[in-house]
Every structure is written in structure tokens, then in C-alpha cells.
Enzyme design. Structure first.
Site, PDB file in Angstrom:
ATOM      1  N   ASP B 182      -4.036 -18.965 -14.708  1.00 49.69           N
ATOM      2  CA  ASP B 182      -3.195 -19.480 -13.443  1.00 49.69           C
ATOM      3  C   ASP B 182      -2.754 -20.949 -14.562  1.00 49.69           C
ATOM      4  O   ASP B 182      -3.550 -21.669 -14.976  1.00 49.69           O
ATOM      5  CB  ASP B 182      -3.651 -19.779 -12.690  1.00 49.69           C
ATOM      6  CG  ASP B 182      -3.204 -20.593 -11.429  1.00 49.69           C
ATOM      7  OD1 ASP B 182      -1.992 -20.889 -12.023  1.00 49.69           O
ATOM      8  OD2 ASP B 182      -3.791 -20.633 -10.427  1.00 49.69           O
ATOM      9  N   LYS B 208       7.172 -26.442 -10.044  1.00 51.66           N
ATOM     10  CA  LYS B 208       6.639 -27.493 -10.088  1.00 51.66           C
ATOM     11  C   LYS B 208       7.398 -28.086 -11.723  1.00 51.66           C
ATOM     12  O   LYS B 208       8.354 -28.954 -11.357  1.00 51.66           O
ATOM     13  CB  LYS B 208       4.891 -27.280 -11.220  1.00 51.66           C
ATOM     14  CG  LYS B 208       4.133 -27.005  -9.461  1.00 51.66           C
ATOM     15  CD  LYS B 208       2.936 -27.390  -9.765  1.00 51.66           C
ATOM     16  CE  LYS B 208       1.889 -26.346  -8.495  1.00 51.66           C
ATOM     17  NZ  LYS B 208       1.785 -27.997  -7.449  1.00 51.66           N
TER      18      LYS B 208
END
Lengths: 395, 395
Positions: B182, B208
Site C-alpha cells: 500500500d 494525499k
């Protein structure tokens, strides 16, 4: 009767849009609403937007707006992901409710993605699980005590043929099965009462009749008595009872919000939330009746003036959604020729010309103008031109 | 060194934004790009947008843009859904590749949603499947021949502590396990080379460090040699080899596109596609080095001027992502006091004050100004005010 809301949409000049069953047109105010979220909320509030702009509540808030069009009580619908994902969640939850059974029953009139998702789920679970697919007219007879979950799309995406939600749900329940309805071609098109049908789950998309725009998120309805027990299967953090506690293990929210998975698509939801205001002040009964009237007029005119086409949809309006399909061997090219002349419908293999009647932005004048153009295309074999033969992709 | 791209972002006047690790700020041009899709594409082309505006190719096209930042070759990354969904797909595909094994191994430093999705998958599969969670420092030792899939987040979301992708992938492979990374806190933050790591799957989000906006879609990387065999698990129609053939049964696309599920979120993808242009002309090596320099300066200044705070992140910059966390018992209230003064970081229970260093739009002047304000908040106990005690939700 024309619904007095056509001015709530921005349709291109000269276009007659009979494809709201595939992608709804742009409602007015959506551009400004999304711009506000981008510039004023994301741009100015940044991370604080999650709190001060109520982004986190969008999925439930917009879910209530959708719920009101399908007979769902507030707090029983939540938005997110895509319809395929929501189908998967509903099926997985249904199987979990009938641990002694192994069969998902659907029909060949279902949208392929629903069947694909069921295939994927069955393969994941192994151990004798099975997807069984009946013909639409045989599905009622195929419901028996082997069936864990019956999953059907109410309105057939090709022909508009409708299942009887109440009757089939009753058969499913009598056999001890869980009922999942896909309302992709129902929500915003025909009158639906999920509560009255008593189905356990319903799912649908919002980029068709609800005009949420390309890629608008899906919805899932969970019958209120199951909201504290249904297994979410795709157990993401935003379905957790306390997402921001960052617990190491999962506890589902004690509500339909357990069906949330990941971060909500804030821009898409803002577009959809604004689009849903196009429904203010009108009822689904009005919409459904107006749609029926437009469809009946279309069928009558086409049958009178375009004998080349064969009606594929049910003639009985009470078992037909808001779309009408005609069969024509040169249907693909004919649809391209129509589109080139400003009448937008779509084509489904092998020979289906599909037309949607969405009275929020269509009136009888549009229907008659569309038939004029259709007749011209057919009588003059306008479809028999090289530029209409290339295969393209239309969803 | 300051990267010469700060003018590619629209940051609010007077805000020092140290929370790009949670939600990136608005890149210039995103509003106009989304407006174009809404008004000119959806508004004018309606259903034709899928073809003439290349909406259908967005997930692969934007996937290539993301892939270039993580060392993935073109055609090995595709966008869609949320990170939680992509975690599920990677895990399910990994389990399928090791049919004789039953254990998913992760660590307690992983983001909770990754663990929740694994829990959900294990429960779906029944039959002895297990999620095993080690401490981050013990995870390498926990890799053995029971493990089907190792799933880890490279950069710890609380402390910035980094795993060694190459080393752990090597251990996983030596034990016969599949590796899933991830990259939520890695992509756009640190140098990543998925191809060199040789991992089978990598997933991540784009809201993000990639500044795609709230609800921006996730990505999944599939190692090219697996693109024709990996099981998609969530087998939606847009992962089909021929989605518009409407086959009754599922055949996965012979590429990473098999990991697509439903209709792509066109508006969110348009925002992300424009946001990705902020990376034009800069390399991840430059970004990573600039981030390290900012972080080091921040740590040095805070430790010199704010003795109330304890460094929780690794001191060694080579094993730290682009965020820095300090522990403080009154961290929640202190963070609220900072936010009220224009320094935006965030807080994670129980005591973590988290600051992200994203050199696309931050420079040394910002870092020094932030420390001035932090010192003022701490030295004058500005956090000890009733308005900073209420708990709110910040993702």
C-alpha cells in the site's frame, strides 16, 4: 401533460435527447455547485472541508434524496462506489443471511455486470456456491428452497420489460430466500416502493435518470430491520462504527452506513446533490405517468410511420419502464444516422434501437420531432452510408 | 533547494499547509478542467462523451501518469474505486495465486481500513482463512511458508516509519508468498520503484500527495507478467475483455484493466488528471530530497525550541516518509490551536501531532514560520483553551 421543469436542464440547442436511460443531461447549477466545492471548499478549507463543509455526511444526506424517489425511509439508503460494488455487497450480505444455502438466482435479462459480480463472489467463496441464471419469464418458477438470494434488475436494460417487484419478492420470501433488486433503470424512471416490496436490499446508479453525471456514485438500500445485522463484506473504514478511532479491528456502523467503504467521491456527490434538486416539487407518480404518455405516443407514431421497425418492448405500459426499444437489422447504422441528425438514442446488440422517455426534459413536441427524423432516416435509407458503419462504444 | 512549482497551487493566503499527507491542496487549473468536463463534455456531448471525450480511457491514461511516479511501466497501473476496494482486489488475487495457503500477513502499523478489508475477505472465504497481524518490527520474522500474501503499507500513517520494500518483498518471495504494497503515504512523497521491488501488486490513493482532491480515485499496479492471469475478484463489466459486447459471462481483460470494476468517476478523474500536471518537469528524486531537507530542518528547529514535544518518527531520514510526528499529551488541543493560527497539521490518537512536508508547495520559509507559531502555542499554553478541547473528525 408536460412537467414544468424542462428549464432545470441545460440541453444543447437542436438535440433531442432520448438517452437519459444511459447518461442523464446536465442539470442547471451543477457546474456552479461543483465549482464551489473545488474553489471555496477544497481550495480554501483543504482538510478542514471534511468537517466544516459536511463532506463526510454527503453519502447519507444524498442517500436520503435518492431514497425519497424509491419509497425508502430516511436513513435507509447510502451513496458510494459503483453499482457493481453495491451489487457485490448486497449479494454477499444476502448469502451470509442464509448460511445453509449456496445458490444465487438471477436472470438473463439482468445487466451483465450484475452477473459478473455474482460470478466473482461465487468464485471467491468456493465451496459449492453457484450462480444460476434463468430466462426472465422462468425466473419465478426457478425460485425454490435451494436459493439463498434472488437478484434481479426490475427493468430490463434492453427492452424495458419490468418484473413485478412485489410478486417476485413475495415468492422469494415464501421460499426462504433474500431479495436484491437492481433499480438502475427504475430509480427516477418509474414508481418504486422498496418498502412496500419488502425486499431486503436494493441498489442502483445515479448517472441515468437521476442525472448525476458521468461516474456518479451508486446507492444501496438496506431494509431498516437489517441495518444492524447485514454483513457489509467490503468492510472499509468509513463503514466502521467509529472510523476515526482507528481501531485495529472492524466493527460495522449500526446503520446503513456500514455499507460505506472508502473515502466518498466528494466532487461527484456534489454534482449529484445539485442534480437531485431537479426533482423538487414533482412526484414519481407524475414522472411515471408523463413518461408513459410520451412512450405510448412514440410507439403509436413509429408503428404508423416506420414499418421497418419491430417493437421489442412490452406493448403493455404497465410492465414497461420508461424506455422503448425497436428491433431493426441495420439498427446500429440507423442509430448513428439519427445521432448525426440530433436525435440521441442508443444501440444494443444484436439489433436493438433504444429510446428513453424522460419527462423532466422531454415533451410531446420532442417526441414528434424525433419520429419525423427517424422516418426520414428509414424512408431514405440514410443509415446506408459508410460513416455509420464503424462500431463505436456507447454505454 | 526549493522546487520551482509552488505557483502551480492555489493555497489560501496566510495558511501553512502541513497536511498534504491527508488531503493535498488545490492545484491551479483543476477548477477549469472540471468545468470543461461538466459544461463542454457532459453538457454538450452527453452520452457521446464516452467516445468523443475519451472518458473511457481516463483510468488507464491517468494510471500511466501515476505509474511514472512509482516506477511502474506504462500499462501496469489503472485508476478507479477507492483504496479499500483496491486492497481487496489485490488481496483476493494474491490468495488465488497461492491456493494451498490460507494466511494474509500484515502489521499493526498498517492503516486500519487495509486490515478491515482483509478481515472482510477472510470472513467471505471462510474455510480457515486467516488475517495475521504482527508488530511492524516483527513482520519480517513472521513471514513463513504458511503465508499466502504479505500486505504492508510502506510508510506508517502515524509516524512516517518506512518499511524496506525491496527487502521485505524478497523475504516474502523467498517464503513463496505474494507481496502487496500500500503506497498511500508513498506515492508522490518518497521515491518508489515498484518494478525494482518486484512486488506483485501495489495500491494507493491520490488525494494525499497527488493532490487529486477529496474523493479522488485509487490506483492499482499489477506486475506486468501477471496482467493476464491475476484474478480481479470484483469482476465488474469495465474489467471485461469486451464490456460492450454484453456477454452473459465474464472474461477478464488481458491487461491491468481487468482490475477496473464499474463506471469510472469522470469528474474526479478529470480533477486528478489536471492535478498530475503539477509534477511536470520534476523528478521524485528531487521531491524526496527536498522533502527530507524540510523535514530535517523542522525536526531540528522543534527539538531546539519546543522541548515539550517528543519525536515519534524515525530520526534516520532514510527510513522516514515525508511526514514527521511528535508526541504531546495535549496534542489534540495543541493541533487545534495551531490550525486556528493558520498552521494546518493533523492529530492521530492517542497523542500524535502529525506534520507533512510536501515540497511542491512548501519551502523553508514555511517551515520556519510554522515552528515560530508552534513555539508560541506551546510556550504560552495556547492549547489550554476551551474551544480547542471538543473532539472533531479529521481524516
Amino acid at each position: 401533460m408536460t412537467l414544468p421543469v424542462k428549464d432545470r436542464f441545460d440541453l444543447p440547442e437542436g438535440m433531442i435527447y432520448l438517452d437519459g436511460n444511459s447518461l442523464g443531461p446536465l442539470p442547471k447549477g451543477v457546474g456552479a455547485a461543483v465549482q464551489k466545492v473545488i474553489a471555496d471548499e477544497w481550495g480554501q478549507q483543504l482538510i478542514k472541508g471534511w468537517n466544516v463543509c459536511d463532506w463526510m455526511d454527503q453519502p447519507a444526506r444524498v442517500g436520503n434524496m435518492v431514497g425519497r424517489l424509491i419509497g425508502a425511509q430516511d436513513g435507509s439508503v447510502v451513496m458510494g462506489d459503483t453499482l457493481s460494488i453495491k451489487v457485490f455487497q448486497a449479494l454477499a450480505a444476502g448469502l451470509e443471511m442464509r448460511p445453509d444455502r449456496r445458490v444465487i438466482l438471477s436472470d438473463s435479462g439482468n445487466f451483465p455486470s450484475d452477473l459478473y459480480m455474482a460470478e466473482g463472489l461465487v468464485a471467491l467463496k468456493n465451496a459449492g456456491f453457484e450462480l444460476r441464471v434463468a430466462d426472465p419469464e422462468d425466473v419465478a418458477d426457478a425460485i425454490n428452497d435451494e436459493i439463498a438470494v434472488v437478484m434481479l434488475t426490475e427493468v430490463d436494460y434492453r427492452t424495458g420489460r419490468m418484473h413485478d417487484m412485489g410478486a417476485i419478492t413475495g415468492l422469494a420470501h415464501a421460499a426462504g430466500a433474500v431479495m436484491v433488486w437492481d433499480l438502475a433503470h427504475s430509480a427516477g424512471a418509474v414508481e418504486v416502493d422498496v418498502a412496500a416490496s419488502n425486499c431486503e436490499f436494493a441498489v442502483g446508479c445515479t448517472y441515468k435518470y437521476l442525472n448525476g453525471g458521468p461516474g456518479a456514485p451508486a446507492f444501496i438500500y438496506v431494509r431498516p430491520d437489517l441495518a444492524q445485522t447485514a454483513t457489509p463484506a467490503l468492510s472499509g473504514w468509513l463503514g466502521h462504527a467509529a472510523p476515526f478511532a482507528f481501531d485495529p479491528s472492524y466493527t460495522p456502523a449500526p446503520s446503513v452506513e456500514r455499507m460505506r467503504v472508502g473515502t466518498p467521491p466528494v466532487l461527484q456527490l456534489a454534482a449529484l446533490e445539485q442534480a437531485m434538486t431537479a426533482w423538487d416539487g414533482i412526484t414519481m407518480a407524475e414522472v411515471s405517468q408523463a413518461s408513459l404518455r410520451l412512450s405510448e405516443r412514440f410507439i403509436a407514431e413509429v408503428e404508423a410511420r416506420c414499418p421497418q421497425l419491430i417493437l421489442l418492448s412490452p406493448r403493455d405500459g404497465s410492465v414497461r419502464g420508461s424506455q422503448v426499444s425497436f428491433g431493426f437489422d441495420h439498427g446500429y447504422a440507423a442509430m448513428q444516422a439519427l445521432i448525426a441528425r440530433g436525435v440521441i438514442g442508443d444501440f444494443r446488440a444484436p439489433n436493438v434501437m433504444r429510446f428513453g422517455f424522460t419527462p423532466l426534459y422531454l415533451d410531446e413536441g420532442d417526441v414528434l420531432a424525433a419520429v419525423d427524423i427517424l422516418q426520414n432516416v428509414l424512408d431514405n435509407r440514410r443509415w446506408d452510408a459508410p460513416e455509420y458503419r464503424a462500431v463505436s462504444r456507447v454505454t
